[in-house]
Design a protein around this motif. Structure first.
Motif, PDB file in Angstrom:
ATOM      1  N   PHE A   1       7.317  96.129  42.053  1.00  0.00           N
ATOM      2  CA  PHE A   1       7.530  96.544  43.434  1.00  0.00           C
ATOM      3  C   PHE A   1       8.478  95.558  44.091  1.00  0.00           C
ATOM      4  CE2 PHE A   1       3.723  98.685  42.287  1.00  0.00           C
ATOM      5  CZ  PHE A   1       3.755  99.879  42.982  1.00  0.00           C
TER       6      PHE A   1
ATOM      7  N   SER B   1       8.349  98.274  51.032  1.00  0.00           N
ATOM      8  CA  SER B   1       8.061  98.025  49.623  1.00  0.00           C
ATOM      9  C   SER B   1       8.162  99.334  48.867  1.00  0.00           C
ATOM     10  CB  SER B   1       6.661  97.432  49.461  1.00  0.00           C
ATOM     11  OG  SER B   1       6.394  97.159  48.104  1.00  0.00           O
TER      12      SER B   1
ATOM     13  N   PRO C   1       8.370 100.973  44.522  1.00  0.00           N
ATOM     14  CA  PRO C   1       8.413 100.695  43.089  1.00  0.00           C
ATOM     15  C   PRO C   1       9.847 100.725  42.586  1.00  0.00           C
ATOM     16  CG  PRO C   1       7.605 102.920  43.490  1.00  0.00           C
ATOM     17  CD  PRO C   1       7.761 102.269  44.824  1.00  0.00           C
TER      18      PRO C   1
END
Length: 173
Positions: A40, A52, A54
């Motif tokens: 992340f 944030s 992935p």
């Protein structure tokens, strides 16, 4: 290869020794891109709020690389402020990596990183100063994808397997 200039044991009160940076570095080198790891990237929006998401990250030749489509919130945030943090749970070590994301455009590095992505099963190729492939994770945005290298300032590792401990490594640029 990036090596720490300062190490701080965060877990000595429990009698654990400081973890060597080589433990984190070697896990990154052996587990990316072959293991199913979730990375992340945390960035800062122009108004100061955190973001944030992935990301598909890999460790190549002593550096962490990740990709992002130029229209994603992550890429727009990095264009305004390259400071970011990357977190991952490796086998036996939880790790955060803090620093600045630098866009990579040189063809030799792009080719090298694309080759490592292919070794892991993602069919990346170089397209000008970016990467492309028939598919990617939805969070990457539309191709072509910009490649970023994380220039480390600090890393923190917390061991989840023997030998236990927690350590902060500081890096100077």
């Amino acid at each position: 290869m990036t090596e720490p200039t300062k190490t701080k044991n965060l877990d000595d009160r429990y009698g654990f020794a400081a973890l060597p940076w080589s433990r984190a570095r070697d896990l990154l080198a052996t587990q990316t891109p072959k293991e199913n790891l979730s990375f992340f990237v945390g960035t800062v929006r122009p108004d100061g709020r955190p973001h944030s998401a992935p990301v598909g990250a890999i460790w190549v030749d002593g550096a962490l690389y990740f990709k992002s489509g130029p229209g994603t919130r992550r890429a727009r945030n990095l264009a305004a402020n390259p400071a970011c943090v990357v977190s991952v749970r490796l086998n036996g070590l939880d790790l955060t990596l803090e620093g600045e994301a630098q866009r990579v455009t040189d063809s030799a590095t792009l080719e090298r990183v694309a080759a490592v992505y292919r070794e892991g099963g993602w069919p990346a190729t170089v397209d000008g100063d970016s990467l492309t492939a028939p598919y990617s994770a939805p969070s990457a945005g539309a191709p072509p994808w910009s490649l970023y290298r994380l220039v480390l300032d600090r890393a923190i590792g917390v061991a989840t397997a023997e030998p236990h401990g927690a350590t902060r490594w500081d890096f100077s640029r």
